[in-house]
Design a protein around this motif. Structure first.
Motif, PDB file in Angstrom:
ATOM      1  N   UNK A 402      81.401  44.466 124.299  1.00 17.90           N
ATOM      2  CA  UNK A 402      80.271  45.376 124.432  1.00 17.90           C
ATOM      3  C   UNK A 402      80.648  46.800 124.741  1.00 17.90           C
ATOM      4  N   UNK A 403      81.871  47.045 125.167  1.00 15.31           N
ATOM      5  CA  UNK A 403      82.354  48.380 125.459  1.00 15.31           C
ATOM      6  C   UNK A 403      83.872  48.365 125.423  1.00 15.31           C
ATOM      7  N   UNK A 404      84.472  49.536 125.397  1.00 20.82           N
ATOM      8  CA  UNK A 404      85.924  49.636 125.281  1.00 20.82           C
ATOM      9  C   UNK A 404      86.594  49.541 126.650  1.00 20.82           C
ATOM     10  N   UNK A 405      87.852  49.129 126.629  1.00 21.56           N
ATOM     11  CA  UNK A 405      88.675  49.088 127.840  1.00 21.56           C
ATOM     12  C   UNK A 405      90.060  49.607 127.472  1.00 21.56           C
ATOM     13  N   UNK A 406      90.551  50.602 128.206  1.00 22.44           N
ATOM     14  CA  UNK A 406      91.827  51.245 127.858  1.00 22.44           C
ATOM     15  C   UNK A 406      93.039  50.497 128.399  1.00 22.44           C
ATOM     16  N   UNK A 407      92.879  49.883 129.542  1.00 18.16           N
ATOM     17  CA  UNK A 407      93.999  49.235 130.210  1.00 18.16           C
ATOM     18  C   UNK A 407      94.226  47.827 129.653  1.00 18.16           C
ATOM     19  N   UNK A 408      95.353  47.188 129.984  1.00 20.63           N
ATOM     20  CA  UNK A 408      95.656  45.847 129.442  1.00 20.63           C
ATOM     21  C   UNK A 408      94.829  44.741 130.067  1.00 20.63           C
ATOM     22  N   UNK A 409      93.527  44.855 129.927  1.00 21.95           N
ATOM     23  CA  UNK A 409      92.589  43.852 130.425  1.00 21.95           C
ATOM     24  C   UNK A 409      91.525  43.604 129.363  1.00 21.95           C
ATOM     25  N   UNK A 410      90.943  42.428 129.400  1.00 21.52           N
ATOM     26  CA  UNK A 410      89.811  42.100 128.537  1.00 21.52           C
ATOM     27  C   UNK A 410      88.582  41.888 129.405  1.00 21.52           C
ATOM     28  N   UNK A 411      87.479  42.517 129.013  1.00 24.97           N
ATOM     29  CA  UNK A 411      86.228  42.311 129.723  1.00 24.97           C
ATOM     30  C   UNK A 411      85.614  40.983 129.306  1.00 24.97           C
ATOM     31  N   UNK A 412      84.604  40.555 130.029  1.00 24.64           N
ATOM     32  CA  UNK A 412      83.962  39.283 129.728  1.00 24.64           C
ATOM     33  C   UNK A 412      83.316  39.322 128.352  1.00 24.64           C
ATOM     34  N   UNK A 413      83.547  38.292 127.550  1.00 20.78           N
ATOM     35  CA  UNK A 413      82.993  38.223 126.202  1.00 20.78           C
ATOM     36  C   UNK A 413      81.546  37.712 126.258  1.00 20.78           C
ATOM     37  N   UNK A 414      80.665  38.406 125.590  1.00 18.70           N
ATOM     38  CA  UNK A 414      79.312  37.892 125.419  1.00 18.70           C
ATOM     39  C   UNK A 414      79.373  36.655 124.524  1.00 18.70           C
ATOM     40  N   UNK A 415      78.631  35.615 124.879  1.00 18.44           N
ATOM     41  CA  UNK A 415      78.720  34.355 124.143  1.00 18.44           C
ATOM     42  C   UNK A 415      77.738  34.269 122.980  1.00 18.44           C
ATOM     43  N   UNK A 416      77.069  35.360 122.653  1.00 25.38           N
ATOM     44  CA  UNK A 416      76.090  35.325 121.566  1.00 25.38           C
ATOM     45  C   UNK A 416      76.747  35.005 120.228  1.00 25.38           C
ATOM     46  N   UNK A 417      77.962  35.514 119.987  1.00 31.31           N
ATOM     47  CA  UNK A 417      78.615  35.311 118.695  1.00 31.31           C
ATOM     48  C   UNK A 417      78.933  33.837 118.440  1.00 31.31           C
ATOM     49  N   UNK A 418      79.172  33.072 119.514  1.00 34.11           N
ATOM     50  CA  UNK A 418      79.564  31.669 119.350  1.00 34.11           C
ATOM     51  C   UNK A 418      78.453  30.820 118.765  1.00 34.11           C
ATOM     52  N   UNK A 419      77.209  31.274 118.880  1.00 33.20           N
ATOM     53  CA  UNK A 419      76.071  30.499 118.396  1.00 33.20           C
ATOM     54  C   UNK A 419      75.787  30.719 116.921  1.00 33.20           C
ATOM     55  N   UNK A 420      76.449  31.709 116.307  1.00 28.73           N
ATOM     56  CA  UNK A 420      76.094  32.112 114.952  1.00 28.73           C
ATOM     57  C   UNK A 420      76.741  31.248 113.883  1.00 28.73           C
ATOM     58  N   UNK A 421      78.017  30.937 114.046  1.00 32.11           N
ATOM     59  CA  UNK A 421      78.761  30.216 113.010  1.00 32.11           C
ATOM     60  C   UNK A 421      79.966  29.522 113.620  1.00 32.11           C
ATOM     61  N   UNK A 422      80.536  28.579 112.868  1.00 36.19           N
ATOM     62  CA  UNK A 422      81.783  27.925 113.270  1.00 36.19           C
ATOM     63  C   UNK A 422      82.995  28.570 112.618  1.00 36.19           C
ATOM     64  N   UNK A 423      82.762  29.461 111.664  1.00 34.49           N
ATOM     65  CA  UNK A 423      83.851  30.143 110.957  1.00 34.49           C
ATOM     66  C   UNK A 423      84.196  31.423 111.727  1.00 34.49           C
ATOM     67  N   UNK A 424      85.023  31.267 112.746  1.00 37.14           N
ATOM     68  CA  UNK A 424      85.363  32.378 113.636  1.00 37.14           C
ATOM     69  C   UNK A 424      86.871  32.620 113.588  1.00 37.14           C
ATOM     70  N   UNK A 425      87.246  33.886 113.381  1.00 34.13           N
ATOM     71  CA  UNK A 425      88.652  34.293 113.366  1.00 34.13           C
ATOM     72  C   UNK A 425      88.867  35.325 114.478  1.00 34.13           C
ATOM     73  N   UNK A 426      89.624  35.005 115.539  1.00 33.85           N
ATOM     74  CA  UNK A 426      89.927  36.002 116.581  1.00 33.85           C
ATOM     75  C   UNK A 426      90.881  37.073 116.051  1.00 33.85           C
ATOM     76  N   UNK A 427      90.656  38.310 116.465  1.00 33.90           N
ATOM     77  CA  UNK A 427      91.503  39.431 116.064  1.00 33.90           C
ATOM     78  C   UNK A 427      91.896  40.193 117.325  1.00 33.90           C
ATOM     79  N   UNK A 428      93.201  40.332 117.562  1.00 32.59           N
ATOM     80  CA  UNK A 428      93.716  41.051 118.726  1.00 32.59           C
ATOM     81  C   UNK A 428      94.017  42.493 118.326  1.00 32.59           C
ATOM     82  N   UNK A 429      93.435  43.441 119.045  1.00 31.64           N
ATOM     83  CA  UNK A 429      93.554  44.860 118.716  1.00 31.64           C
ATOM     84  C   UNK A 429      94.162  45.607 119.893  1.00 31.64           C
TER      85      UNK A 429
END
Length: 535
Positions: A402-429
């Motif tokens: 939902x927003x950017x983070x500059x440091x080596x941390x990941x913010x909490x993921x919103x779980x809305x995307x998980x309800x949409x489809x089973x065809x999910x590909x994670x991408x590390x940026x």
């Protein structure tokens, strides 16, 4: 006339040099009998149960120059012009010295005309640079005391947030800025350490120096009023400070997860000179990078970005995609959020049309985006329908933080995307910049891509991970949407070597910008960090 001005200039220059020479000769003056070196405290640890009064610049910071901190204030609060004027005045500041007249000049140039209500640099920008300048040896001594009082030559509005939030000091003795109609006038109100401490009863049981210990930097920053307040006085020599080590990130009193501001480097005089010399060429390259990415096809703009210094590293999963998978539509690409350009670079890597949804998308960015970018409404039902509609048309990129983070941390993921489809590909940026940050919490978001492309060599790293196993999906695997979101977050964190957190977008903006303009007197709710291998 010209000869007279030249003579006066030479006289002032020689007078300033003579003054600096006299200040340096203070090194050889005789020390008071009750003053001892800080190394004795470091070895014995005899002050842990006493009240400590220490000088921030002299005891904690490794650098002897205050110029970078005022340059940060001038740039972040006033912009390029104000920071350039401050930079041009640095030779005069160096001549007169940064401790007295030079300090007043820097304060005036940095603060004059800045609105107090919108000034949050002391809590959102400066703590990062203070932590990077803290000496490990001085930090150990200060943190060994539970009751701490900090004295600083810097204005209170610059240091109070850092000292109280990260070091846990009880009180900060520093000068207040004078105000007129809610605006800083660039002048400081003098603060007398002794009167301030006694009037506010800061020492408590150690009042009048019964149980107080003072530490300062002898010869430069040592506040002589501390001598009359403290029963014991210790000093740090300038030669000793040169040998100090930088405070490791793992030793920070609390994790540095959020910080704001555009400058990604410490603006010392030499570094500031390099920035101002780079800006004309950087602006030219920025125009080329920005326009080529917005107008030209992916295959044509990639060589242009490479020639202008932009770098893109790509990592794909071990199992190569088949032709059928390459043509497959309706795949949801879930990536962490580093800058506004994340979906665009994912589209470059995939080399196929994708749509993107994101929060806080400016109208300018939406119009100039070469891919279909649609802002989310933060209404759960509307956003679900929107993303399902986009998935039915083709591939979709979403950043669930939902927003950017500059440091080596990941913010909490919103779980809305998980309800949409089973065809999910994670991408590390991941993104590496050397001069400017392409993100902001309180500035103009439409300038984010411009500041990113102003960097000499911005580096983007994209890692396409394995498609989510059916056993870790909502429909086929019967997992809850929260379990799927946590699993994807952990997989991306492992690929990047980052750490997962429970922070949300709301937490970030409460810390950096303050919702509804309210400055809170207490810390925001802190959620515990958890290791990347835990769900």
């Amino acid at each position: 006339m010209a000869t007279s001005i030249f003579r006066q200039t030479c006289f002032l220059f020689l007078l300033a040099l003579f003054r600096k020479l006299c200040n340096s000769l203070i090194l050889y003056r005789r020390k008071p009998a009750n003053m001892r070196n800080i190394s004795h405290v470091h070895k014995t640890g005899e002050i842990s149960n006493k009240t400590l009064i220490f000088h921030l610049e002299g005891v904690l910071l490794r650098s002897n120059s205050l110029f970078p901190y005022f340059m940060l204030v001038a740039f972040e609060a006033g912009g390029f012009l104000r920071s350039f004027i401050l930079f041009l005045c640095y030779p005069l500041i160096w001549l007169v010295g940064e401790d007295q007249l030079g300090l007043k000049i820097m304060v005036f140039l940095s603060f004059f005309g800045i609105k107090k209500e919108s000034f949050r640099i002391g809590t959102s920008v400066l703590p990062k640079f203070f932590l990077e300048d803290v000496g490990y040896e001085g930090f150990e001594v200060v943190m060994s005391c539970k009751r701490k009082i900090a004295v600083s030559n810097l204005p209170r509005v610059m240091v109070e947030g850092f000292l109280k939030e990260y070091l846990g000091v009880k009180a900060v003795v520093a000068s207040e800025m004078k105000l007129v109609c809610g605006y800083f006038v660039g002048l400081m109100e003098e603060t007398k350490t002794k009167e301030f401490v006694l009037d506010h009863d800061i020492l408590g049981e150690g009042k009048a120096g019964c149980n107080a210990v003072g530490i300062g930097c002898y010869n430069k920053y040592f506040d002589q009023q501390l001598l009359s307040l403290c029963k014991e006085v210790y000093y740090v020599s300038t030669t000793e400070k040169r040998k100090w080590h930088t405070l490791p990130r793992e030793k920070y009193p609390k994790p540095l997860i959020f910080h704001d501001g555009r400058l990604a480097f410490r603006p010392t005089p030499i570094a500031s000179l390099a920035m101002f010399m780079w800006l004309p060429l950087g602006l030219f390259l920025c125009i080329i990078r920005f326009t080529s990415g917005a107008i030209l096809p992916f295959k044509m703009c990639a060589p242009i970005h490479i020639l202008t210094g932009t770098r893109l590293t790509v990592s794909r999963p071990g199992s190569c995609l088949t032709k059928n998978e390459e043509k497959e539509k309706g795949v949801l690409y879930v990536c962490n959020h580093r800058t506004l350009l994340d979906p665009l670079y994912v589209a470059y890597v995939l080399n196929k049309p994708v749509s993107a949804v994101t929060y806080s998308l400016s109208r300018f960015s939406e119009v100039m985006s070469p891919i279909k970018a649609i802002p989310l409404t933060r209404d759960r039902e509307k956003d679900r329908k929107l993303m399902k509609s986009l998935l039915s048309e083709g591939n979709l990129v979403v950043c669930p933080e939902g927003t950017t983070c500059r440091e080596p941390y990941l913010l909490r993921f919103s779980h809305l995307f998980a309800e949409l489809t089973d065809d999910i590909v994670p991408v590390a940026v991941d993104v590496k910049v050397s001069m400017f940050y392409g993100t902001t919490a309180s500035g103009r978001k439409c300038l984010d891509p411009i500041f990113h492309f102003l960097n000499p060599n911005p580096v983007y790293s994209i890692k396409l991970l394995e498609k989510l196993p059916r056993s870790y999906t909502c429909k086929a695997g019967a997992k809850s949407n929260v379990e799927v979101a946590n699993y994807v977050q952990n997989e991306i964190a492992k690929a990047l070597g980052f750490q997962c957190t429970g922070y949300t977008r709301k937490d970030k903006y409460m810390i950096l910008a303050g919702d509804e303009g309210i400055v809170r007197s207490h810390d925001p709710p802190i959620r515990q960090l958890y290791r990347v291998n835990a769900l």
